[in-house]
Scaffold this motif. Sequence first.
Motif, PDB file in Angstrom:
ATOM      1  N   GLY A  59       0.886  -1.155  -0.079  1.00  0.00           N
ATOM      2  CA  GLY A  59      -0.044  -0.014   0.039  1.00  0.00           C
ATOM      3  C   GLY A  59       0.903   1.324  -0.047  1.00  0.00           C
ATOM      4  O   GLY A  59       2.222   1.134   0.293  1.00  0.00           O
ATOM      5  N   HIS A  60       0.199   2.479  -0.234  1.00  0.00           N
ATOM      6  CA  HIS A  60       0.961   3.642  -0.390  1.00  0.00           C
ATOM      7  C   HIS A  60       2.040   3.809  -1.430  1.00  0.00           C
ATOM      8  O   HIS A  60       3.059   4.465  -0.985  1.00  0.00           O
ATOM      9  N   GLY A  61       1.992   2.994  -2.492  1.00  0.00           N
ATOM     10  CA  GLY A  61       2.960   2.974  -3.387  1.00  0.00           C
ATOM     11  C   GLY A  61       4.214   2.235  -3.058  1.00  0.00           C
ATOM     12  O   GLY A  61       5.315   2.237  -3.775  1.00  0.00           O
ATOM     13  N   ASP A  92      -3.931  -1.934  -1.532  1.00  0.00           N
ATOM     14  CA  ASP A  92      -5.023  -0.725  -1.541  1.00  0.00           C
ATOM     15  C   ASP A  92      -5.008  -0.392  -3.244  1.00  0.00           C
ATOM     16  O   ASP A  92      -5.660   1.100  -3.551  1.00  0.00           O
ATOM     17  N   GLN A  94      -3.114   0.901  -5.217  1.00  0.00           N
ATOM     18  CA  GLN A  94      -2.253   2.062  -5.856  1.00  0.00           C
ATOM     19  C   GLN A  94      -1.239   1.498  -6.565  1.00  0.00           C
ATOM     20  O   GLN A  94      -0.411   0.580  -5.970  1.00  0.00           O
ATOM     21  N   ARG A 124       6.741   2.488   6.221  1.00  0.00           N
ATOM     22  CA  ARG A 124       5.517   2.876   6.751  1.00  0.00           C
ATOM     23  C   ARG A 124       5.371   4.395   7.152  1.00  0.00           C
ATOM     24  O   ARG A 124       4.327   4.996   7.364  1.00  0.00           O
ATOM     25  N   PRO A 126       5.298   8.213   6.416  1.00  0.00           N
ATOM     26  CA  PRO A 126       4.831   8.751   5.043  1.00  0.00           C
ATOM     27  C   PRO A 126       6.062   9.978   4.913  1.00  0.00           C
ATOM     28  O   PRO A 126       6.469  10.202   3.858  1.00  0.00           O
ATOM     29  N   CYS A 129       8.916   8.404   3.150  1.00  0.00           N
ATOM     30  CA  CYS A 129       8.493   7.891   1.698  1.00  0.00           C
ATOM     31  C   CYS A 129       8.572   9.166   0.858  1.00  0.00           C
ATOM     32  O   CYS A 129       8.895   9.213  -0.197  1.00  0.00           O
TER      33      CYS A 129
END
Length: 154
Positions: A59-61, A92, A94, A124, A126, A129
Amino acid sequence: MDLSAILKPEAVKVFSAASSKKRLFQEIGDVAHSAYGLSASDTVEALLERESLGPTGVGHGVALPHARLEEIDKVVGAFVMLEKPIDFGAVDRQPVDIAFALFAPNDAGVDHLKALALVSRTLREPALCAKLRANLDPGTLYALLTESQSVQAA
């Protein structure tokens, strides 16, 4: 355990594009070969085999492909940043532009799980990332990944 124990600076790469998950795995196989001397074809085959059990896009790329290999004696990693995200079948849905692959010996047991948890916790974040996505220099990416760990450990 910290990321510098499993990730060499030369195992951090940026690719402008990968057309598919399989092509990304081939790029990761090449990185694993050049950084650790692993067989690129065995690495790709092991990643594809593990991926057939379920997608490793978290998730989240971010994707955390991982596999066990006979030819190594400790857990090692390869970090790949994609300038153009790809569909990875992530939970997700994405597209993925950050992939941290882990390779463990067949008998790694808890070391493999500890490394996977470490990478998962690290990616994890943000803020980390966002910094990774803003920098396409492999040296800077390596520094961000390993600095992040020493700050969290302190």
